[in-house]
Write a protein that holds these residues in place. Structure first.
Motif, mmCIF file in Angstrom:
data_model
loop_
_atom_site.group_PDB
_atom_site.id
_atom_site.type_symbol
_atom_site.label_atom_id
_atom_site.label_comp_id
_atom_site.label_asym_id
_atom_site.label_seq_id
_atom_site.Cartn_x
_atom_site.Cartn_y
_atom_site.Cartn_z
ATOM 1 N N PHE A 1 39.444 41.099 43.834
ATOM 2 C CA PHE A 1 40.444 40.204 43.256
ATOM 3 C C PHE A 1 39.830 39.372 42.138
ATOM 4 O O PHE A 1 38.724 38.848 42.272
ATOM 5 N N ALA A 2 40.553 39.250 41.019
ATOM 6 C CA ALA A 2 40.084 38.474 39.865
ATOM 7 C C ALA A 2 38.619 38.767 39.602
ATOM 8 O O ALA A 2 37.755 37.885 39.701
ATOM 9 N N PRO A 3 38.292 40.001 39.271
ATOM 10 C CA PRO A 3 36.889 40.425 39.185
ATOM 11 C C PRO A 3 36.065 39.587 38.218
ATOM 12 O O PRO A 3 36.543 39.178 37.157
ATOM 13 N N ARG A 4 34.822 39.368 38.599
ATOM 14 C CA ARG A 4 33.877 38.656 37.744
ATOM 15 C C ARG A 4 33.471 39.541 36.564
ATOM 16 O O ARG A 4 33.617 40.763 36.610
ATOM 17 N N ASP A 5 32.938 38.942 35.518
ATOM 18 C CA ASP A 5 32.507 39.707 34.353
ATOM 19 C C ASP A 5 31.473 40.766 34.728
ATOM 20 O O ASP A 5 31.488 41.879 34.193
ATOM 21 N N THR A 6 30.580 40.417 35.658
ATOM 22 C CA THR A 6 29.566 41.385 36.066
ATOM 23 C C THR A 6 30.199 42.619 36.706
ATOM 24 O O THR A 6 29.704 43.736 36.529
ATOM 25 N N VAL A 7 31.279 42.429 37.417
ATOM 26 C CA VAL A 7 31.983 43.550 38.043
ATOM 27 C C VAL A 7 32.660 44.415 36.986
ATOM 28 O O VAL A 7 32.605 45.651 37.049
ATOM 29 N N LEU A 8 33.297 43.788 36.002
ATOM 30 C CA LEU A 8 33.963 44.556 34.957
ATOM 31 C C LEU A 8 32.954 45.344 34.124
ATOM 32 O O LEU A 8 33.221 46.487 33.723
ATOM 33 N N ARG A 9 31.789 44.759 33.870
ATOM 34 C CA ARG A 9 30.753 45.498 33.143
ATOM 35 C C ARG A 9 30.270 46.684 33.976
ATOM 36 O O ARG A 9 30.077 47.793 33.446
ATOM 37 N N TRP A 10 30.042 46.470 35.265
ATOM 38 C CA TRP A 10 29.643 47.558 36.155
ATOM 39 C C TRP A 10 30.707 48.654 36.175
ATOM 40 O O TRP A 10 30.379 49.860 36.098
ATOM 41 N N ALA A 11 31.978 48.245 36.252
ATOM 42 C CA ALA A 11 33.067 49.220 36.328
ATOM 43 C C ALA A 11 33.150 50.065 35.062
ATOM 44 O O ALA A 11 33.298 51.297 35.130
ATOM 45 N N LEU A 12 33.024 49.428 33.900
ATOM 46 C CA LEU A 12 33.115 50.170 32.641
ATOM 47 C C LEU A 12 31.929 51.116 32.480
ATOM 48 O O LEU A 12 32.093 52.272 32.061
ATOM 49 N N GLN A 13 30.752 50.641 32.812
ATOM 50 C CA GLN A 13 29.568 51.505 32.745
ATOM 51 C C GLN A 13 29.700 52.698 33.688
ATOM 52 O O GLN A 13 29.295 53.825 33.360
ATOM 53 N N GLY B 1 46.328 29.915 38.898
ATOM 54 C CA GLY B 1 45.777 28.604 39.212
ATOM 55 C C GLY B 1 44.899 28.539 40.437
ATOM 56 O O GLY B 1 44.995 27.571 41.218
ATOM 57 N N TYR B 2 44.036 29.501 40.639
ATOM 58 C CA TYR B 2 43.152 29.484 41.801
ATOM 59 C C TYR B 2 41.882 28.693 41.500
ATOM 60 O O TYR B 2 41.492 28.538 40.341
ATOM 61 N N PRO B 3 41.206 28.192 42.545
ATOM 62 C CA PRO B 3 40.060 27.304 42.323
ATOM 63 C C PRO B 3 38.804 27.994 41.789
ATOM 64 O O PRO B 3 37.855 27.314 41.418
ATOM 65 N N ILE B 4 38.775 29.303 41.730
ATOM 66 C CA ILE B 4 37.611 29.981 41.159
ATOM 67 C C ILE B 4 37.633 29.848 39.638
ATOM 68 O O ILE B 4 38.690 29.756 39.025
ATOM 69 N N THR B 5 36.463 29.852 39.039
ATOM 70 C CA THR B 5 36.379 29.690 37.581
ATOM 71 C C THR B 5 35.791 30.910 36.888
ATOM 72 O O THR B 5 35.667 30.928 35.662
ATOM 73 N N ASP B 6 35.437 31.933 37.668
ATOM 74 C CA ASP B 6 34.766 33.100 37.089
ATOM 75 C C ASP B 6 35.609 34.361 37.190
ATOM 76 O O ASP B 6 35.092 35.472 37.129
ATOM 77 N N GLY B 7 36.918 34.205 37.343
ATOM 78 C CA GLY B 7 37.775 35.358 37.573
ATOM 79 C C GLY B 7 38.451 35.887 36.325
ATOM 80 O O GLY B 7 38.711 35.149 35.368
ATOM 81 N N ASN B 8 38.745 37.180 36.316
ATOM 82 C CA ASN B 8 39.517 37.834 35.266
ATOM 83 C C ASN B 8 40.813 38.372 35.871
ATOM 84 O O ASN B 8 40.795 39.004 36.933
ATOM 85 N N TYR B 9 41.920 38.122 35.183
ATOM 86 C CA TYR B 9 43.215 38.593 35.655
ATOM 87 C C TYR B 9 43.683 39.758 34.781
ATOM 88 O O TYR B 9 42.902 40.332 34.015
ATOM 89 N N GLY B 10 44.937 40.125 34.891
ATOM 90 C CA GLY B 10 45.423 41.349 34.276
ATOM 91 C C GLY B 10 45.085 41.541 32.817
ATOM 92 O O GLY B 10 44.595 42.612 32.412
ATOM 93 N N ALA B 11 45.341 40.532 31.990
ATOM 94 C CA ALA B 11 45.097 40.669 30.554
ATOM 95 C C ALA B 11 43.622 40.905 30.269
ATOM 96 O O ALA B 11 43.266 41.739 29.417
ATOM 97 N N ALA B 12 42.753 40.183 30.960
ATOM 98 C CA ALA B 12 41.310 40.348 30.751
ATOM 99 C C ALA B 12 40.814 41.671 31.316
ATOM 100 O O ALA B 12 39.930 42.315 30.728
ATOM 101 N N ILE B 13 41.379 42.104 32.455
ATOM 102 C CA ILE B 13 40.995 43.403 33.019
ATOM 103 C C ILE B 13 41.376 44.520 32.045
ATOM 104 O O ILE B 13 40.616 45.472 31.829
ATOM 105 N N TRP B 14 42.548 44.379 31.424
ATOM 106 C CA TRP B 14 42.963 45.363 30.427
ATOM 107 C C TRP B 14 42.002 45.377 29.240
ATOM 108 O O TRP B 14 41.522 46.441 28.832
ATOM 109 N N GLU B 15 41.688 44.221 28.706
ATOM 110 C CA GLU B 15 40.868 44.141 27.490
ATOM 111 C C GLU B 15 39.411 44.515 27.739
ATOM 112 O O GLU B 15 38.762 45.118 26.889
ATOM 113 N N LYS B 16 38.885 44.167 28.922
ATOM 114 C CA LYS B 16 37.456 44.368 29.179
ATOM 115 C C LYS B 16 37.128 45.678 29.891
ATOM 116 O O LYS B 16 35.977 46.119 29.841
#
Length: 362
Positions: free
Chosen positions: A196-208, A239-254
Motif C-alpha cells: 500500500f502506498a509504496p515507498r520510492d525504494t519499492v517503486l525503483r525495485w519494481a521498475l528494475q 490523508g494518511y499519517p505516513i509521509t513516504d507513500g506514493n499513490y495512484g498518480a505517482a505509481i503511474w508516473e514512476k
C-alpha cells in the motif's frame, strides 16, 4: 358460501402468481460459465475487511472462497487476486463493537481461514491495504500479513514465486513480490504485487525487476491497493499519517508509464455506501513501450448495508481470457445471491461498467 369460494379463488391465484414468479426468476438465472471451453479465467476478489471485522459476516467470505474452489475446473481458474485490506484492523486489541466486534488477531485468523479453501488448489496473490498496517489504518508500516500469509501457506503460489522485495524494516516480504505464470495459450505473465502506498525504494525495485531481460517478453499484471478513484482518475494524495507513500498518480508516473510491459493494473480501496459506481473505475493509457495499459479498480465493501453492513453482498469479478490470446471478458457475479433460488435473479450485475471486454496488446 359465495364469498368463501371467491376468497379461495383469489388465494389460489395469488399462490400461482408467486409460484410462476419464482419459477421465472429461477429460469432466468444462468450460472457462470466460460463462453469458450478453451478459455481460462482469473478471479478478482475485492477488499474483504468488512467480512472479517464482524464475526457475523465471516460466512459470506467463506462462501466466496468456497465457490471459487468449486469453480476451478468449470471456469478453468488459473489465478485469484485480492485487492487488499484483508482486515479492517491490523493491531487493534480492544474493538468497541461498533467499528468491529473482534480484535485484529481474530480478523487475520478469519481471512486466512477463508483462503485456506484455496490452498493447494489454485494460486492466489493478495495485496496489502492501508488497514493491513498500523493499529487501525497505517499509523505505522508494520503489518501482520507475513505471519498469516507466509510463503508456504499455498504451495501453488510458492511454486510461481520469482522475486521478493524488502519491507520497511529491511526484511524480505511477500507484500512486494512477483509470480511467473504461463497461460494455457502459452502467453507468459508476470504478476507483481506492491505494498500500500509504496515507498520510492519499492517503486525503483519494481521498475528494475520488470525491466530485466528475462521478463522482456512477459506481460506484467500489477496488483496494488490504492490507485484509481471512482472517476477513473489516478489518486494523487490521501490523508494518511505516513509521509513516504506514493499513490495512484505517482505509481503511474514512476512505475507503470516508464515500463514497457505492464499491461494490466488491478486495485481496490475506494467505496461509497450502497453505491456501485463509488466502488469501481476503468481507464486505458499507454506505457513507454507503446503498450495499452488497462487499469481497473473493483471493490464492494460498502455494498450490502454500508460500512457496517454485510461486507459487500458477495460480489467478485472473473475475467475470461479468450483463446485468441488478447480478448478479455469481464463479468461481475455474487455467489452469495446465487446460492438461493429466491435471490438468484440478483446474482449478476450486467450494466456496461460491470460486464465488458477489452484487449491486451501482443
Amino acid at each position: 358460501m359465495k364469498d368463501y369460494r371467491f376468497n379461495r379463488f383469489v388465494l389460489l391465484c395469488f399462490v400461482c402468481f408467486l409460484f410462476v414468479g419464482s419459477y421465472a426468476q429461477e429460469a432466468q438465472y444462468t450460472p457462470p460459465q466460460l463462453s469458450d471451453p478453451e478459455s481460462w479465467s482469473l478471479v478478482l476478489m475485492p477488499d474483504p475487511q468488512t467480512y472479517v471485522k464482524f464475526e457475523r459476516n465471516q460466512g459470506a467470505l467463506e462462501l466466496m472462497t468456497g465457490w471459487i474452489s468449486e469453480q476451478i475446473e468449470p471456469l478453468n481458474i488459473g489465478m485469484v487476486l485480492c485487492t487488499g485490506d484483508l482486515v479492517e484492523h491490523n493491531d487493534w486489541l480492544n474493538p468497541n463493537g461498533t467499528q468491529a466486534n473482534q480484535p485484529g488477531k481474530k480478523q487475520w485468523e478469519a481471512v486466512a481461514r477463508a483462503f485456506n479453501r484455496l490452498d493447494g488448489r489454485v494460486p492466489y496473490i493478495a495485496a496489502t491495504g492501508n488497514h493491513d498496517y498500523g493499529v487501525k489504518s497505517i499509523e505505522y508500516r508494520r503489518t501482520n500479513y507475513n505471519h498469516y500469509f507466509p510463503v508456504d501457506k499455498n504451495p501453488l503460489s510458492q511454486k510461481l514465486l520469482r522475486d521478493v522485495g524488502i519491507d520497511n524494516d529491511g526484511y524480505p516480504s511477500l507484500t512486494n513480490a512477483t509470480y511467473e505464470f504461463t497461460t494455457p495459450h502459452g502467453r507468459k505473465l508476470l504478476f507483481m504485487v506492491i505494498e500500500f502506498a509504496p515507498r520510492d525504494t519499492v517503486l525503483r525495485w519494481a521498475l528494475q525487476t520488470v525491466n530485466q531481460e528475462k521478463y522482456a517478453e512477459h506481460t506484467v499484471i500489477l496488483l496494488t491497493h490504492s490507485y484509481l478513484n471512482s472517476n477513473s482518475e489516478h489518486i494523487v494524495k490521501e490523508g494518511y499519517p505516513i509521509t513516504d507513500g506514493n499513490y495512484g498518480a505517482a505509481i503511474w508516473e514512476k512505475l507503470v508509464k516508464p515500463s514497457k510491459n505492464i499491461q494490466l493494473v488491478f486495485s481496490g480501496h475506494i467505496g461509497k455506501p450502497d453505491d456501485v459506481l463509488g466502488h469501481i473505475g476503468f481507464r486505458t493509457d499507454t506505457n513507454a513501450g507503446g503498450k495499452h495499459v488497462q487499469q481497473m479498480v473493483f471493490n464492494a465493501q460498502a455494498l450490502g448495508g454500508g460500512w457496517h453492513g454485510n461486507g459487500g453482498d458477495g460480489w467478485l469479478r472473473y475475467l475470461e481470457f479468450m483463446p485468441d490470446g488478447k480478448t478479455v471478458k469481464v463479468k461481475t457475479f455474487s455467489p452469495l445471491f446465487a446460492i438461493s433460488p429466491t435471490t438468484q435473479h440478483l446474482a449478476w450485475r450486467t450494466a456496461a461498467y460491470d460486464e465488458f471486454s477489452f484487449e491486451l496488446d501482443k
